[in-house]
Structure formats: C-alpha cells, structure tokens
Write an enzyme that holds these catalytic residues in place. Structure first.
Site, mmCIF file in Angstrom:
data_model
loop_
_atom_site.group_PDB
_atom_site.id
_atom_site.type_symbol
_atom_site.label_atom_id
_atom_site.label_comp_id
_atom_site.label_asym_id
_atom_site.label_seq_id
_atom_site.Cartn_x
_atom_site.Cartn_y
_atom_site.Cartn_z
ATOM 1 C CE LYS A 1 -3.662 -2.613 2.280
ATOM 2 N NZ LYS A 1 -4.252 -3.047 3.574
ATOM 3 C CD GLN B 1 -2.944 -4.658 6.866
ATOM 4 O OE1 GLN B 1 -2.908 -3.715 6.082
ATOM 5 N NE2 GLN B 1 -3.546 -5.797 6.569
ATOM 6 C CG ASP C 1 -9.190 -0.356 5.138
ATOM 7 O OD1 ASP C 1 -8.909 -0.526 3.935
ATOM 8 O OD2 ASP C 1 -8.453 -0.720 6.075
#
Lengths: 290, 290
Positions: free
Chosen positions: B52, B96, B119
C-alpha cells in the site's frame, strides 16, 4: 395454509413489554417515553402514528406527539429533531414518513441521534445491522424475524427468497436471514424488478418474503407447497362490498393459496401489527440504555 | 476462460489517479496523504502494508507508516487513531488487521473518523453502502465492481451467486450487485457454510463470487459455461516446485476451468491488486472532500 397470527403475537409481545415496564417502574425507573413527529395531514400517516401512540398507552409508555405544519421549513424540522435529541425525558422518537417535498428526508433521518433512533433508519444503525453488531433494527424485518422465532419455523439451511430491495424491508431482511444466527442461516436470494425467471426462483423458496407493494403479485403457481409466505404488502384495492368501497390486501393472493400446504401471514393482521410491537421493543431497549 | 486481468486494470487505475494528483497539485492542492497503522510483526500484514505504501509512492501520494509494538494497550492505540483523526495533513488512514488479542478491533475501527475511513469499515460507511448512500466502500467489493465495469460485463438481470457472508466481502458484494445501478441490478443469492445444494445454486450463476478462503473449493462441475468467476480467495498452499515450498492459490480450481467458456479473475493478479487501486481511489476522494 396455516395462518401466522401477527396480531395475536404483537399483543402477546405488548403484554410482555407491559409487564417489563411495570417491573422497572416498581424498581424506581421512569416509564419509557416515545415521541413521534408528524408533518402535515396525510390521513394514512395520521392513522399509523395514532396506532403507535395508542400502543404506547397500552404498554404503559409515556408518549409525545409533535404535530407540525405541512409548510414547515427543513431547518425548523431539524430544530425539532434536535430538541428531541437533547430532551432527557425522551428515550426514542420517530419521524413519520413521507415528508413534504421541501424537506430532504434523508437529512432529517440522519439528524436523529442514533441512540434514540428507534425506527433503525440512521446509517449507523443500518451499518450495525449489516456488520452484525448491536443496534436498533427496522421494525418490519425485525418483526418478521420475531414471528419466525415464535412460530418455531426452522430457517437454518433453508432457501429464503426476498421480493424487493428497499432500505427498510428487502435489504435488512436479506441481511438478517443470511446472518449466522437463529432465526437466520438461510441461503437468501434477493429479487427485484430486474429479476429474470422470477416464478422459477420463488418456486424454490422455503421462505418467501413479498415486499414490493403490488396487490396479489404472488400467485399460487409461484409458491412451493410447504413454503412459509410472509406478506409485507399493504395495498388498498377497490371492494364494492365494503362501506368504504375499498379494502386492504397484501402482495400475495392469499385466497388462492388457502388450500396449499404451508404457512402465511395474513393482511391485515400479519406483519403490520408486528412493526408496532418491535417499535415498542426498541423504545424499551432505548430506555434501558439511557 | 478469458482472464480478467486485475493487475493490469489496477495499474491503469493507478495511472489515472497519478494524473489526477498531478492535475490537482498543478492547481495548487496538496498531495493526498494516506497513513497506515500497523501493530506487531505479522509478516503477511507487513507485506500488505508495504504494498500500500509503495502504491502511494507510485501515484504521487504522501504516506505515513505508524508502526506500533505488539504489546500496545488498546487505549494507546485509540490515542494513535485519535491523533490521525485530528491531523489535518492526513486525508485518510487504515488500521491493518488483524490486531493482537488484547485489543478490541471493532472498538478501534469505530474510533476512525468516518470521513477518513478509506477502508470503509466504520458502521456509518457500511450503513451508507446498505442504504445506497455515498460513502467509502470496502476496497475488495468496490474493486470487483470496477472490474465488471471496465470489462463491460452485463450484470442487469443476471444471477449473481456470492459464496461467503463476511462483513468486508460477501455482505457488501451482495448489496452492491443487487442495487439499482450499473454494474448492479443482479438477482443475488448469498451462500455460506449452511447452504444446502450448493452445487446446484452455483451452476445457475451467471456471476460467481468465491470469498470463503478455502483453496480450490469451487470445482469445474460447479460452474456454468459462460459464467464470470470472481475468485477472492488468497490461500497459501504447499508446492514443492517453488523455492519457498508454497504458492498462492484462490478459492477456485482455475486450472480445471481453463477450457470452459467464460471469464475468470486469476490468483494472484485478479482481485488482489484491485483492492490497492480502490484504497488509493478512496484516499483521493477523501482528499478532495477535505
């Protein structure tokens, strides 16, 4: 078809709520308090809100009806919402839909404090439902789940077919029936106006939920013998034998299905009364959390 | 099967994003800035976050990696989230997953400011998706929608079968494919571990999305010729011919399907790279809104 009696079930739930309120009041808690905002003079809306206020009285809730003019500005309505958000006496409240054209209904629904949003229409409550988290669930799908539970209808591994994808019925119904819970664990097929071979799909349904708002859309040839048919439709159709000249009917041709094996929720007296019971249940929960 | 090339599509989208960033910077805007919080030393998590960050460099975003100890307390992690929420330089950020056992992951995800939740995991973003309102969508289902769009795959009226009901893939995929949009307007069947007659259901799928995390679960006999097969699985299996002794494979037996008519997303190189592209797209949108 065996009748799933939503009216009797709703009254049984209301009795349970009434007892719970009495227990809490005996323990020194205040009565739960539901408020409803109604804008304008739509007779159907007035009737719905009237039922809700009357149900509050039946179970021993306090209730407040906020009646506003058809011509109210959006900012004024948002002020009324804000006042209820901030009023510690109010545990939960609803804004009766539809709202007049000058008002952005979505903006109003999003202004309701999620912890008082007993209709379950705020995005955060919709998100909690989608994610399987606790929160207020919309009364109609929650009422259907409660009916399946109280009638001990096995759902796990069954094929549920949902006709309609609305935000307040079809979509949350799909989410609730597919989740890992009991009732739940259905394989769920979501159908809508673009669905092809609809008859074939509905004939494979163990549980068929009709929420499309078209009178007698579901005909007997679309239903598998033994199926559980949940009729969410409330449609007013002409009927010369009635004094009013009209009567209420569902999305399902219930008469045509009467000799078929299975279960069905009648209209009226099926899903409709359950929505009131679940609204009261949400308000009871809101009061317990406040 | 014809390959749906997620890697090439992801790179094409990243090129578009890069051009858009250059345009905005030329107009005097700052670069979009994505932050990622990573807790502990899980190698897979480190690899994902590394991809990412690298993608940010490729498209001209600023990026910040917040590396925290495996032993961090929940309150400390919540402080870090709060710091990113309040930092005007950060447009969007991710935490994460997975997080260590001492931390309530749900509580952390709900602490992320919805307007920086690129997200799409916050309940308010899940709710907006469920209600058909604007908001950040989870990258994997959004990436699949983008692939269907860019490959001009007709979805209206088609039967989509989703294997898996997770909050981040199966559920939002069902919602996105069933909504009244293009891509969308599918009749969608959501299947899971309790589904009966699964093979029969998958064989009726025009679009089959496998998101269950079991290598080669979908065998050729489960797929209708002409179907579009979307393989979301990323499973590591033993492979003695590889130096590492393992290789990545999907939920679908792609080799067995190679001679069948239809489309398929490969693993690796299908859905995986698209999730990065959509995360960048969400961050670009967050920057445009801030």
């Amino acid at each position: 078809m065996q009748i799933i009696d939503g009216k009797a079930t709703s009254l049984a739930i209301q009795d349970e709520i009434k007892e719970e309120v009495q227990r809490r009041v005996a323990d020194g808690a205040k009565k739960p308090h539901l408020a409803a905002i109604i804008v304008g003079d739509n007779p159907a809306s007035r009737a719905y809100v009237g039922h809700k206020i009357k149900a509050c009285e039946r179970v021993g809730f306090d209730s407040t009806l906020v009646e506003l003019s058809e011509n109210i500005l959006e900012e004024q309505l948002l002020d009324e919402v804000q006042a209820l958000n901030e009023d510690p006496a109010i545990d939960g409240f609803i804004v009766q839909l539809p709202l007049p054209d000058q008002i952005d209904a979505q903006r109003v629904l999003e202004a309701v404090l999620p912890s008082k949003d007993v209709d379950g229409f705020h995005p955060i409550n919709a998100g909690n439902l989608s994610l399987g988290l606790p929160g207020f669930q919309p009364a109609t799908p929650a009422g259907i789940i409660e009916l399946l539970k109280r009638y001990s209808i096995e759902t796990s591994g069954k094929h549920a077919v949902i006709l309609g994808r609305s935000a307040i019925v079809g979509t949350p119904m799909t989410l609730l029936l597919s989740r890992n819970a009991n009732p739940g664990n259905c394989t769920v097929t979501m159908c809508h106006s673009r669905t092809q071979n609809l008859d074939e799909i509905t004939r494979s349904a163990d549980i068929l939920v009709a929420a499309i708002g078209r009178p007698h859309f579901v005909t007997p040839d679309m239903v598998k013998p033994g199926a559980v048919v949940i009729d969410v439709g409330i449609n007013r159709i002409p009927d010369a034998t009635k004094k009013s000249g009209t009567r209420l009917t569902g999305d399902v041709d219930a008469e045509g299905l009467s000799d078929v094996d299975g279960h069905i929720t009648p209209v009226p007296g099926g899903v409709g009364p359950m929505t009131i019971a679940m609204l009261l249940k949400n308000t009871l929960d809101a009061a317990a959390q406040s």
